[in-house]
Design a protein around this motif. Structure first.
Motif, PDB file in Angstrom:
ATOM      1  N   PHE A  24      -7.155  -4.769  -2.763  1.00 17.46           N
ATOM      2  CA  PHE A  24      -5.703  -4.673  -2.808  1.00 17.46           C
ATOM      3  C   PHE A  24      -5.189  -3.851  -1.641  1.00 17.46           C
ATOM      4  O   PHE A  24      -5.751  -2.824  -1.288  1.00 17.46           O
ATOM      5  N   GLY A  25      -4.086  -4.300  -1.049  1.00 21.62           N
ATOM      6  CA  GLY A  25      -3.479  -3.600   0.071  1.00 21.62           C
ATOM      7  C   GLY A  25      -2.755  -2.349  -0.384  1.00 21.62           C
ATOM      8  O   GLY A  25      -2.504  -2.148  -1.575  1.00 21.62           O
ATOM      9  N   SER A  82      -8.539  -5.237   6.952  1.00 20.24           N
ATOM     10  CA  SER A  82      -9.525  -4.262   7.452  1.00 20.24           C
ATOM     11  C   SER A  82      -8.852  -2.969   7.878  1.00 20.24           C
ATOM     12  O   SER A  82      -9.306  -1.876   7.541  1.00 20.24           O
ATOM     13  N   ARG A  83      -7.745  -3.084   8.595  1.00 20.07           N
ATOM     14  CA  ARG A  83      -6.999  -1.890   9.021  1.00 20.07           C
ATOM     15  C   ARG A  83      -6.426  -1.144   7.813  1.00 20.07           C
ATOM     16  O   ARG A  83      -6.448   0.078   7.752  1.00 20.07           O
ATOM     17  N   ASP A  84      -5.923  -1.900   6.865  1.00 19.20           N
ATOM     18  CA  ASP A  84      -5.304  -1.286   5.693  1.00 19.20           C
ATOM     19  C   ASP A  84      -6.336  -0.547   4.834  1.00 19.20           C
ATOM     20  O   ASP A  84      -6.043   0.526   4.305  1.00 19.20           O
ATOM     21  N   MET A  85      -7.540  -1.095   4.711  1.00 19.07           N
ATOM     22  CA  MET A  85      -8.575  -0.378   3.956  1.00 19.07           C
ATOM     23  C   MET A  85      -8.883   0.952   4.627  1.00 19.07           C
ATOM     24  O   MET A  85      -9.089   1.967   3.946  1.00 19.07           O
ATOM     25  N   ASP A  91       0.186  -1.771  -0.196  1.00 18.70           N
ATOM     26  CA  ASP A  91       1.449  -2.174  -0.818  1.00 18.70           C
ATOM     27  C   ASP A  91       1.228  -2.939  -2.122  1.00 18.70           C
ATOM     28  O   ASP A  91       2.159  -3.504  -2.677  1.00 18.70           O
ATOM     29  N   GLY A  92      -0.013  -2.948  -2.598  1.00 25.14           N
ATOM     30  CA  GLY A  92      -0.345  -3.652  -3.837  1.00 25.14           C
ATOM     31  C   GLY A  92      -0.665  -5.123  -3.645  1.00 25.14           C
ATOM     32  O   GLY A  92      -0.920  -5.832  -4.615  1.00 25.14           O
ATOM     33  N   SER A  93      -0.668  -5.594  -2.402  1.00 26.27           N
ATOM     34  CA  SER A  93      -0.908  -7.017  -2.142  1.00 26.27           C
ATOM     35  C   SER A  93      -2.335  -7.428  -2.473  1.00 26.27           C
ATOM     36  O   SER A  93      -3.287  -6.688  -2.258  1.00 26.27           O
ATOM     37  N   SER A  94      -2.449  -8.631  -2.987  1.00 24.91           N
ATOM     38  CA  SER A  94      -3.753  -9.225  -3.300  1.00 24.91           C
ATOM     39  C   SER A  94      -4.196 -10.078  -2.112  1.00 24.91           C
ATOM     40  O   SER A  94      -3.398 -10.366  -1.214  1.00 24.91           O
ATOM     41  N   PRO A  95      -5.446 -10.529  -2.112  1.00 24.70           N
ATOM     42  CA  PRO A  95      -5.872 -11.447  -1.054  1.00 24.70           C
ATOM     43  C   PRO A  95      -4.988 -12.697  -0.972  1.00 24.70           C
ATOM     44  O   PRO A  95      -4.659 -13.151   0.126  1.00 24.70           O
TER      45      PRO A  95
END
Length: 171
Positions: free
Chosen positions: A94-95, A82-85, A97-101
């Protein structure tokens, strides 16, 4: 009994949708109501997780599905996203940093299986957001997945009032 639970929850959503926190509803140039800012603070913040979980479990019970329980690791993954969005200023899975769920739940040490993730960018309450998720087949499927046993749920509210909601389910 299931029908009564579903009707009761539907009535609750209707009441929430009809309430305003001020005089009348302001209309935009298109004639539609302008969004009202839902401010999350103090006592409200403490109640949100319980209202959300109770609502999800009421919907699941109406379909004969087992209830979900909160998982601290899934909550942490949801909060981080939530913070990253908000930082990215876009609702997507996707975060920055490219991270997936899947990567996010692994990072917080979740050893179960990721079932799904729902996200939202809105000024609406958690129950209005849940209602919007239930109105769409793909996000409803995450909530109603029979194999899901656990839930992570979090939000981040910006100074402007915009809220970034994240829900993660696991088995």
């Amino acid at each position: 009994m299931n029908r009564r639970s579903f009707l009761a929850l539907g009535s609750a959503f209707l009441v929430i949708g009809c309430t305003t926190s001020g005089g009348g509803v302001q209309l935009g140039a298109d004639g539609k109501p302008l969004p009202q800012v839902y401010r999350i603070a103090g006592a409200t913040a403490e109640k949100i997780p319980f209202r959300f979980l109770d609502s999800v479990n009421t919907l699941r019970a109406a379909k004969g599905l087992q209830p979900l329980s909160y998982n601290a690791q899934l909550n942490a993954a949801a909060e981080t996203h939530s913070r990253d969005m908000s930082v990215q200023n876009r609702p997507w899975h996707f975060g920055s940093d490219g991270s997936s769920p899947l990567v996010r739940v692994q990072r917080v040490g979740y050893t179960g299986r990721l079932v799904g993730e729902n996200i939202s960018e809105t000024y609406q309450t958690e129950l209005e957001t849940l209602s919007a998720w239930m109105a769409q087949a793909d996000t409803r499927a995450v909530i109603m997945e029979p194999q899901a046993h656990q839930l992570g749920f979090a939000w981040f509210q910006e100074e402007s009032g915009k809220i970034w909601w994240t829900m993660v389910t696991g088995a």
